[in-house]
Write a protein that holds these residues in place. Structure first.
Motif, PDB file in Angstrom:
ATOM      1  N   ILE A  60       0.841  -1.204   0.000  1.00 28.49           N
ATOM      2  CA  ILE A  60       0.000   0.000   0.000  1.00 28.49           C
ATOM      3  C   ILE A  60       0.872   1.248   0.000  1.00 28.49           C
ATOM      4  O   ILE A  60       0.599   2.225  -0.710  1.00 28.49           O
ATOM      5  CB  ILE A  60      -0.949  -0.022   1.217  1.00 28.49           C
ATOM      6  N   ARG A  61       1.948   1.213   0.791  1.00 26.85           N
ATOM      7  CA  ARG A  61       2.844   2.383   0.855  1.00 26.85           C
ATOM      8  C   ARG A  61       3.517   2.667  -0.482  1.00 26.85           C
ATOM      9  O   ARG A  61       3.925   3.802  -0.741  1.00 26.85           O
ATOM     10  CB  ARG A  61       3.905   2.165   1.934  1.00 26.85           C
ATOM     11  N   ARG A  62       3.622   1.658  -1.332  1.00 26.24           N
ATOM     12  CA  ARG A  62       4.298   1.839  -2.614  1.00 26.24           C
ATOM     13  C   ARG A  62       3.341   1.914  -3.799  1.00 26.24           C
ATOM     14  O   ARG A  62       3.769   1.885  -4.943  1.00 26.24           O
ATOM     15  CB  ARG A  62       5.294   0.693  -2.834  1.00 26.24           C
ATOM     16  N   HIS A  63       2.037   1.963  -3.522  1.00 27.35           N
ATOM     17  CA  HIS A  63       1.059   2.022  -4.611  1.00 27.35           C
ATOM     18  C   HIS A  63       1.185   3.364  -5.343  1.00 27.35           C
ATOM     19  O   HIS A  63       1.123   4.438  -4.721  1.00 27.35           O
ATOM     20  CB  HIS A  63      -0.351   1.852  -4.052  1.00 27.35           C
ATOM     21  N   TRP A  64       1.341   3.318  -6.661  1.00 27.20           N
ATOM     22  CA  TRP A  64       1.652   4.535  -7.430  1.00 27.20           C
ATOM     23  C   TRP A  64       0.545   5.582  -7.333  1.00 27.20           C
ATOM     24  O   TRP A  64       0.813   6.789  -7.253  1.00 27.20           O
ATOM     25  CB  TRP A  64       1.905   4.173  -8.897  1.00 27.20           C
TER      26      TRP A  64
ATOM     27  N   LYS B   4       3.097  11.338   2.462  1.00 26.72           N
ATOM     28  CA  LYS B   4       3.800  10.137   2.896  1.00 26.72           C
ATOM     29  C   LYS B   4       3.402   9.737   4.312  1.00 26.72           C
ATOM     30  O   LYS B   4       3.255   8.553   4.621  1.00 26.72           O
ATOM     31  CB  LYS B   4       5.313  10.357   2.821  1.00 26.72           C
ATOM     32  N   ARG B   5       3.216  10.726   5.194  1.00 23.47           N
ATOM     33  CA  ARG B   5       2.856  10.402   6.572  1.00 23.47           C
ATOM     34  C   ARG B   5       1.504   9.708   6.625  1.00 23.47           C
ATOM     35  O   ARG B   5       1.311   8.740   7.366  1.00 23.47           O
ATOM     36  CB  ARG B   5       2.827  11.694   7.403  1.00 23.47           C
ATOM     37  N   TRP B   6       0.531  10.182   5.849  1.00 23.30           N
ATOM     38  CA  TRP B   6      -0.779   9.536   5.812  1.00 23.30           C
ATOM     39  C   TRP B   6      -0.694   8.147   5.204  1.00 23.30           C
ATOM     40  O   TRP B   6      -1.353   7.211   5.653  1.00 23.30           O
ATOM     41  CB  TRP B   6      -1.766  10.396   5.007  1.00 23.30           C
ATOM     42  N   LEU B   7       0.128   8.034   4.172  1.00 25.39           N
ATOM     43  CA  LEU B   7       0.265   6.752   3.494  1.00 25.39           C
ATOM     44  C   LEU B   7       0.879   5.712   4.424  1.00 25.39           C
ATOM     45  O   LEU B   7       0.464   4.547   4.441  1.00 25.39           O
ATOM     46  CB  LEU B   7       1.111   6.920   2.236  1.00 25.39           C
ATOM     47  N   ASP B   8       1.866   6.135   5.206  1.00 25.08           N
ATOM     48  CA  ASP B   8       2.476   5.216   6.166  1.00 25.08           C
ATOM     49  C   ASP B   8       1.464   4.760   7.210  1.00 25.08           C
ATOM     50  O   ASP B   8       1.408   3.580   7.584  1.00 25.08           O
ATOM     51  CB  ASP B   8       3.673   5.883   6.851  1.00 25.08           C
ATOM     52  N   LYS B   9       0.649   5.691   7.687  1.00 29.81           N
ATOM     53  CA  LYS B   9      -0.373   5.330   8.673  1.00 29.81           C
ATOM     54  C   LYS B   9      -1.408   4.384   8.073  1.00 29.81           C
ATOM     55  O   LYS B   9      -1.839   3.422   8.717  1.00 29.81           O
ATOM     56  CB  LYS B   9      -1.059   6.588   9.203  1.00 29.81           C
TER      57      LYS B   9
ATOM     58  N   GLY C  38       0.170   0.888   7.686  1.00 26.27           N
ATOM     59  CA  GLY C  38       0.298   0.239   8.983  1.00 26.27           C
ATOM     60  C   GLY C  38      -1.045  -0.176   9.552  1.00 26.27           C
ATOM     61  O   GLY C  38      -1.190  -1.257  10.135  1.00 26.27           O
ATOM     62  N   PHE C  39      -2.067   0.675   9.379  1.00 25.99           N
ATOM     63  CA  PHE C  39      -3.395   0.364   9.903  1.00 25.99           C
ATOM     64  C   PHE C  39      -4.001  -0.847   9.193  1.00 25.99           C
ATOM     65  O   PHE C  39      -4.531  -1.758   9.846  1.00 25.99           O
ATOM     66  CB  PHE C  39      -4.323   1.572   9.735  1.00 25.99           C
ATOM     67  N   VAL C  40      -3.906  -0.880   7.864  1.00 28.28           N
ATOM     68  CA  VAL C  40      -4.493  -1.992   7.116  1.00 28.28           C
ATOM     69  C   VAL C  40      -3.795  -3.297   7.462  1.00 28.28           C
ATOM     70  O   VAL C  40      -4.440  -4.326   7.702  1.00 28.28           O
ATOM     71  CB  VAL C  40      -4.425  -1.717   5.601  1.00 28.28           C
ATOM     72  N   GLU C  41      -2.466  -3.276   7.520  1.00 25.74           N
ATOM     73  CA  GLU C  41      -1.736  -4.512   7.808  1.00 25.74           C
ATOM     74  C   GLU C  41      -2.027  -5.014   9.211  1.00 25.74           C
ATOM     75  O   GLU C  41      -2.151  -6.218   9.438  1.00 25.74           O
ATOM     76  CB  GLU C  41      -0.229  -4.286   7.642  1.00 25.74           C
TER      77      GLU C  41
END
Length: 767
Positions: free
Chosen positions: A526-530, A538-543, A546-549
């Motif tokens: 998810i963090r690397r989805h184009w 990036k901060r939202w994407l990391d969260k 992490g939340f989904v996993e």
């Protein structure tokens, strides 16, 4: 009894007379005389006691029986017996099913030279393996001690030992192949650092086989006992190191996830390592485990012979793999359902209270949905969304729903009753205490749900009456709600059992999706989805990743659980079956709505009391069904054969009468468990770095090659005079525990599989 003993004596006399020309029928007569009804343990032990008494009185019968069995078995192929029997197959489930289906229509050809076919003939009753397994260990130990061949039959022993040694070599190569498999390396890249352990166990296995065969003079078809027998300790050390690596892999499962294929691979690796131990114990009695190894292998052969063509056995083995895959991966941030102290107790009540708040609104929405004119499929969809999305919101809000038994609970149970968790009495005590803690935690979860859901439902009903002139439901619908809670005149309790099944299944689904998220690295992907990279910081994407996993398992488990609850009644309607669900939290809210809107002339104390008792019984059935299924899967996942149900039940009931408050209120002194903390969270031990870097001993490292310091000494020695150089080499040979050959010579040796005499044509087994 005297007649039976006489029969046994006659059979043993015949076997002793025919030991030079063994035929299976005589051995089958002995087994038939010893057989007892399935489950009759006392009779099984009594029969073996009779046989032991005869053999003790007539030692020649024991020697004759041993020679008879050895000559008979030596006519069959033995290596596959030791390397394949009882070890998981590499075949997929579908190919195994198609093979068994074809066997039903056109039977497979029997392998006439297989010991398994011989065992299938000798033990011709389907449940014979249960009877053999029921014989106590003490009887087995004494019986094996009495069945010993004479010195004149040592050639038979040598032939059997050669087969076992060859099987050790074959198993060793298989263990190395699985341990160094690319898929396993990809699953656990650090395994490459410890691959030397799998290589070293292979080298130690070959060294042990060659040295044992030479010391016992097995090539001369005899079995000479040397003054100092070959020590299997170096090989056992390497087997233990390989088992430690497998254990480390399993501890990482909760982080990395695992596939069915890898689960099967690890199971085969564990079974192969255990079989290696058994075979070494068969030829080397260093720790006095040879008799038990004989018993274990006998039971394994009989069980395989009776279950190899069974659909039930195939389904059981594969569901065991699936349940192991699920139970070994618990939710890291998911719901936890075991509290052991007052802190966890309060935390569980707070989470259940949050769930009760949502359930009050969800029950109201479901009641209002009955006013919609919908087709059955549409009604199922609407109810499923109310339940499913509501449960998801409960989880996101850090609430919980009572009576759920997630996969983590099964894993905690399994760790308590696994073979490595202590003696049987200690296991039972721990398990009974764990059951008390689970029941107390479920009690406070139910209390938290209903203590909030009922007032919320009442407030909503009062607010509706204040703002709306029309009642939410009429008197007939209110009476129907209360009738559905009647434990006597309705199907409330069977429907509660259906809900209990769904509660359990939702826990397995949560474990499955947790495993899926970890194994497929969903968070990192998810963090690397184009597209998400372009749309989100990036901060939202990391969260988000992490939340989904961390929560995918809990979210999917709750949502699918809601779909189960919402669609069951519709499925029952379409099939013409009385299917529905009853869950205590929703039953409590419906109880309030029913009482509030029921017409005064029908509102009696009998109706109120019976409906409230129905609510409590629904909760009890929910909990008992889901917990029982979780316990069953836990047992199956760890392959624990647990037969002490009556004793466990007595311990739990006795605890209730001795300290009933423990089932409802945290005890003063909490019980500590190896795998869970006070919040019910699984503890996954990680090996310390210092321990991880020392996966094999220095003696094994020396066998793999010289240390750098030793290389420097060797280079210096090359420049020394010949006599000094010989002294240095003698020193190194002494440091290497005086092996019969130098390490270099041992490494260059070919695998010494003894060329056994080709088995004679085995006797045809009667139809």
């Amino acid at each position: 009894m005297l007649t039976d003993t006489s029969d046994l004596e006659q059979i043993l006399q015949r076997i002793t007379m025919l030991q030079e020309l063994p035929e299976p029928e005589s051995l089958k007569r002995l087994i038939d005389a010893l057989r007892v009804a399935d489950g009759n343990n006392e009779s099984a032990d009594a029969k073996i006691d009779e046989l032991i008494e005869i053999l003790r009185t007539n030692p020649e019968y024991g020697a004759g029986l041993a020679a008879f069995i050895l000559r008979l078995i030596n006519k069959y192929r033995q290596i596959t017996l030791y390397t394949d029997t009882g070890i998981a197959s590499d075949q997929s489930f579908s190919s195994s099913v198609s093979r068994l289906i074809s066997h039903r229509f056109l039977p497979l050809l029997p392998e006439e030279d297989s010991v398994v076919e011989l065992a299938n003939y000798l033990f011709d009753k389907r449940s014979d393996w249960r009877w053999v397994e029921s014989i106590s260990e003490e009887r087995w130990d004494e019986l094996v001690q009495l069945i010993r061949p004479d010195e004149k039959d040592l050639s038979l022993v040598a032939q059997a030992k050669n087969s076992i040694l060859n099987a050790i070599v074959v198993l060793s190569y298989r263990i190395s192949g699985i341990g160094l498999h690319p898929e396993l390396m990809n699953f656990y890249p650090e395994l490459l650092n410890y691959s030397a352990a799998f290589v070293a166990q292979n080298q130690e296995a070959i060294l042990f086989v060659n040295q044992y065969r030479q010391a016992h003079e097995l090539d001369l078809m005899t079995d000479v006992m040397p003054e100092n027998d070959i020590d299997p300790a170096p090989l056992m050390v390497m087997v233990e190191q390989c088992e430690d690596i497998v254990d480390t892999l399993r501890k990482r499962v909760y982080k990395t996830g695992i596939s069915i294929r890898l689960t099967n691979m690890l199971a085969r690796l564990e079974q192969s390592l255990q079989r290696m131990r058994t075979l070494v114990e068969l030829v080397s009695d260093a720790e006095h485990k040879r008799d038990q190894a004989v018993v274990d292998l006998t039971v394994e052969v009989v069980q395989t012979a009776k279950t190899r063509y069974s659909f039930g056995s195939l389904i059981e083995s594969n569901t065991r793999l699936l349940s192991r895959k699920v139970t070994e991966n618990a939710s890291r941030v998911g719901e936890h359902y075991i509290s052991t102290d007052s802190t966890g107790y309060r935390k569980m009540y707070q989470k259940a209270a949050i769930g009760g708040l949502f359930i009050g609104f969800m029950a109201t929405l479901k009641t209002l949905a009955y006013h919609l004119a919908l087709a059955p499929i549409g009604r199922a969809f609407v109810n499923s969304m109310i339940y499913g999305l509501g449960f998801v919101f409960i989880h996101i809000a850090r609430g919980t729903v009572a009576t759920k038994q997630p996969a983590m609970t099964a894993a905690a149970i399994a760790s308590t009753i696994s073979e490595s968790s202590g003696k049987k009495t200690q296991q039972l005590t721990k398990l009974s205490e764990l059951i008390v803690d689970i029941l107390r935690t479920q009690f406070v979860a139910i209390l938290g749900n209903i203590s909030v859901a009922m007032p919320v439902a009442l407030l909503i009903a009062m607010a509706w009456s204040y703002f709306q002139p029309m009642p939410m439901i009429d008197g007939a619908q209110a009476a129907k709600l209360l009738h559905e809670l009647d434990p006597i005149r309705s199907l409330a309790l069977p429907h509660a059992a259906i809900a209990g099944v769904f509660l359990f299944v939702s826990g397995l689904i949560a474990g499955y999706y947790d495993n899926l998220a970890a194994y497929n690295k969903i968070g990192e992907r998810i963090r690397r989805h184009w597209l998400l990279i372009r749309l989100m910081p990036k901060r939202w994407l990391d969260k988000l990743g992490g939340f989904v996993e961390a929560n995918l398992g809990a979210i999917m488990g709750n949502f699918i659980f809601g779909c189960f609850l919402g669609s069951t009644a519709t499925v029952g309607y379409m099939l013409g079956l009385p299917l529905d669900i009853r869950h205590i939290a929703f039953a409590s809210a419906n109880f309030v709505h029913g009482l509030y809107y029921l017409s005064p002339e029908h509102l009696t104390w009998q109706v109120i009391t019976l409906s409230f008792i129905g609510v409590l019984l629904i909760g009890f059935v929910n909990l008992m069904v889901s917990f029982s299924l979780a316990l069953m899967v836990a047992l199956r996942s760890k392959e624990v054969k647990f037969m002490e149900w009556k004793r466990l039940y007595s311990m739990v009931v006795g605890h209730f009468f001795a300290r009933p408050l423990d089932f409802f209120w945290p005890r003063k002194q909490t019980v500590k468990y190896a795998k869970i903390n006070s919040f019910g969270e699984m503890i996954f031990e990680e090996a310390s770095p210092a321990k991880e870097t020392r996966f094999f001993s220095d003696s094994i490292v020396r066998r793999l090659g010289r240390k750098p310091k030793e290389k420097e000494e060797a280079e210096k020695a090359d420049n020394q005079p010949e006599d000094i150089r010989e002294a240095i080499e003698a020193y190194h040979n002494d440091e290497l525990d005086n092996p019969p050959k130098s390490v270099d010579d041992a490494e260059d040796d070919e695998v010494a599989i003894n060329p056994l005499p080709k088995p004679a044509n085995p006797p045809k087994l009667p139809k």
